[in-house]
Motif scaffolding. Structure first.
Motif, mmCIF file in Angstrom:
data_model
loop_
_atom_site.group_PDB
_atom_site.id
_atom_site.type_symbol
_atom_site.label_atom_id
_atom_site.label_comp_id
_atom_site.label_asym_id
_atom_site.label_seq_id
_atom_site.Cartn_x
_atom_site.Cartn_y
_atom_site.Cartn_z
ATOM 1 N N CYS A 110 0.800 -1.185 0.208
ATOM 2 C CA CYS A 110 0.029 -0.002 0.035
ATOM 3 C C CYS A 110 0.836 1.018 0.022
ATOM 4 N N LEU A 112 0.096 4.358 1.051
ATOM 5 C CA LEU A 112 -0.343 5.244 1.832
ATOM 6 C C LEU A 112 0.312 5.416 3.386
ATOM 7 N N ASP A 113 1.055 4.552 3.658
ATOM 8 C CA ASP A 113 2.090 4.352 4.520
ATOM 9 C C ASP A 113 1.323 4.679 6.001
ATOM 10 N N CYS A 114 0.162 4.386 6.513
ATOM 11 C CA CYS A 114 -0.316 4.743 7.755
ATOM 12 C C CYS A 114 0.487 4.112 8.891
ATOM 13 N N PHE A 116 0.143 3.077 11.587
ATOM 14 C CA PHE A 116 -0.249 2.005 12.587
ATOM 15 C C PHE A 116 -0.334 0.446 11.714
ATOM 16 N N CYS A 117 -0.077 0.565 10.466
ATOM 17 C CA CYS A 117 -0.600 -0.450 9.661
ATOM 18 C C CYS A 117 0.764 -1.093 9.132
ATOM 19 N N THR A 119 0.667 -3.403 6.574
ATOM 20 C CA THR A 119 0.721 -3.457 5.007
ATOM 21 C C THR A 119 1.488 -2.102 4.775
ATOM 22 N N GLY A 120 1.059 -1.009 5.439
ATOM 23 C CA GLY A 120 1.678 0.300 4.805
ATOM 24 C C GLY A 120 3.230 0.227 5.045
ATOM 25 N N GLY A 157 -8.403 -5.466 3.475
ATOM 26 C CA GLY A 157 -7.316 -6.261 3.534
ATOM 27 C C GLY A 157 -5.889 -5.260 2.970
ATOM 28 N N GLY A 159 -3.840 -2.961 0.942
ATOM 29 C CA GLY A 159 -4.060 -1.926 0.067
ATOM 30 C C GLY A 159 -5.097 -0.892 0.348
ATOM 31 N N GLU A 160 -5.184 0.362 -0.393
ATOM 32 C CA GLU A 160 -6.309 1.289 -0.189
ATOM 33 C C GLU A 160 -7.194 0.990 -1.639
ATOM 34 N N SER A 193 -8.935 5.300 3.300
ATOM 35 C CA SER A 193 -8.310 6.226 4.365
ATOM 36 C C SER A 193 -8.702 7.597 4.200
HETATM 37 S S1 SF4 Z 1 -3.690 -0.693 4.081
HETATM 38 FE FE1 SF4 Z 1 -5.096 0.782 4.688
HETATM 39 S S2 SF4 Z 1 -4.419 1.290 6.912
HETATM 40 FE FE2 SF4 Z 1 -2.695 0.050 5.859
HETATM 41 S S3 SF4 Z 1 -1.348 1.973 4.983
HETATM 42 FE FE3 SF4 Z 1 -3.030 1.358 3.394
HETATM 43 S S4 SF4 Z 1 -4.627 2.600 3.655
HETATM 44 FE FE4 SF4 Z 1 -3.324 2.697 5.585
#
Ligand code: SF4
Length: 343
Positions: A110, A112-114, A116-117, A119-120, A157, A159-160, A193
């Motif tokens: 993903c 978007l690099d949140c 707390f995540c 996947t990010g 799951g 990805g955004e 997000s």
């Molecule tokens: S998968 Fe969702 S929570 Fe995780 S970084 Fe991407 S947008 Fe943010």
């Protein structure tokens, strides 16, 4: 050879016509792929044998392969799936007393690099195609023997989903097509997000899934810290887009709110959250953070505080519920999906 899994009827017709094959068989093939979920033309008994042989030679119908299963004590299963286009993605099966929910990925990694995540933390690898999205659903349905049983489907799951808008919407159309997966659109939720232009685009679709927005903070300062996308689309702009969305569509949005101790769970946050939701058609889903020791520097508030937050919101007339984690020890919970190789 082109992989035709993920094609709609039109595209299948086009393929058959290109190969000088009778195009009216497209809807039968479509039914085998998505309603019956059989992927080998040899099994397609209502098609002429000669056509089945041609299809076996000239096309591939590959929904991806299940390469790993991890089962948690609550029965949640995390699947590792190897899609046709390469890499490994994860999808989750959750079984409750009265329902089944599948959680699927829309991208490998993903962008978007949140903070707390997990996947990010992988970074962005690539978008999934409609077939790679549908393949996760079909493979888990077959693996769990769900048959015709209806289920809920969430795009939460890896990805955004709205960053991969066209593929997600193409998959959605097959999912809700009675000749395809035949799911009610109300059973499908896309979680974003906060990609404002895509929220606006979704509102204008003739048919759309339900929308959840991952809010997670009540000030721009905090949201920017944990969700960098907030720099591009700050809270005021996001909330305005949500207001427009609910007005245009007449549908309620869910605000997801991951509870991070010491970050977004103070009394002031609840006050602001209640204020934000007061004039919006939304409900709030509180998600106690799933800790990932050594990888992510966050922890959830105590159980008592989680209950208190829910009660405080209800007292302020905010429809709020708690989504307790499932599949934590299989790392199948929210924000914990990232393939082993990347870990
Ligand atoms: S998968 Fe969702 S929570 Fe995780 S970084 Fe991407 S947008 Fe943010």
């Amino acid at each position: 050879m082109t992989n035709l899994y993920g094609c709609d009827v039109e595209a299948l017709r086009g393929f058959l016509a290109r190969y000088d094959l009778p195009a009216f068989h497209a809807s039968q093939i479509y039914a085998w792929l998505y309603a019956r979920r059989r992927f080998d033309p040899a099994d397609w008994s209502d098609l002429p044998a000669s056509l089945r042989e041609r299809l076996q030679c000239d096309a591939v119908f590959d929904p991806g392969k299940i390469v790993a299963r991890t089962t948690a004590t609550d029965g949640t299963i995390k699947y590792g799936i190897s899609p046709d286009g390469g890499g490994t993605i994860e999808a989750v099966y959750m079984h409750y007393d009265d329902r089944v929910t599948l959680c699927v990925s829309s991208q490998v990694g993903c962008a978007l690099d949140c903070d707390f995540c997990l996947t990010g933390k992988m970074g962005f690898v690539r978008h999934l195609s409609p077939g790679e999205i549908l393949g996760q659903v079909a493979q888990i349905q077959n693996d769990r023997g769900l048959g015709e049983r209806p289920f809920n489907l969430v795009f939460m799951g890896m990805g955004e989903p709205l960053h991969n808008y066209d593929a997600v919407l193409a998959a959605f159309r097959v999912l809700v097509d009675p000749r395809g997966f035949g799911l009610s659109r109300k059973r499908i939720t896309v979680s974003t997000s906060g990609l404002v232009p895509a929220i606006e685009q979704l509102a204008a679709e003739p048919r759309r899934p339900r929308l959840a927005v991952s809010l997670n903070a009540t000030t721009d300062e905090t949201r920017e810290r944990i969700m960098p996308i907030n720099r591009k689309y700050p809270l005021a702009r996001l909330l305005e887009a949500c207001r427009e969305y609910t007005t245009t569509t007449g549908e309620r949005i869910t605000f997801e709110y991951v509870l991070l101790d010491g970050v977004n769970v103070a009394d002031d946050d609840l006050e602001r959250l209640a204020e934000m939701t007061r004039s919006l058609a939304v409900k709030v889903n509180l998600i106690p953070f799933n800790p990932v020791p050594d990888r992510l520097p966050y922890r959830p508030p105590s159980r008592q505080r989680v209950l208190q937050i829910r009660d405080e919101l209800l007292r302020r007339d905010v429809p709020a519920s708690i989504r307790w984690s499932r599949g934590t020890e299989a790392r199948a919970a929210c924000g914990q999906l990232a393939t082993e190789a990347t870990r």
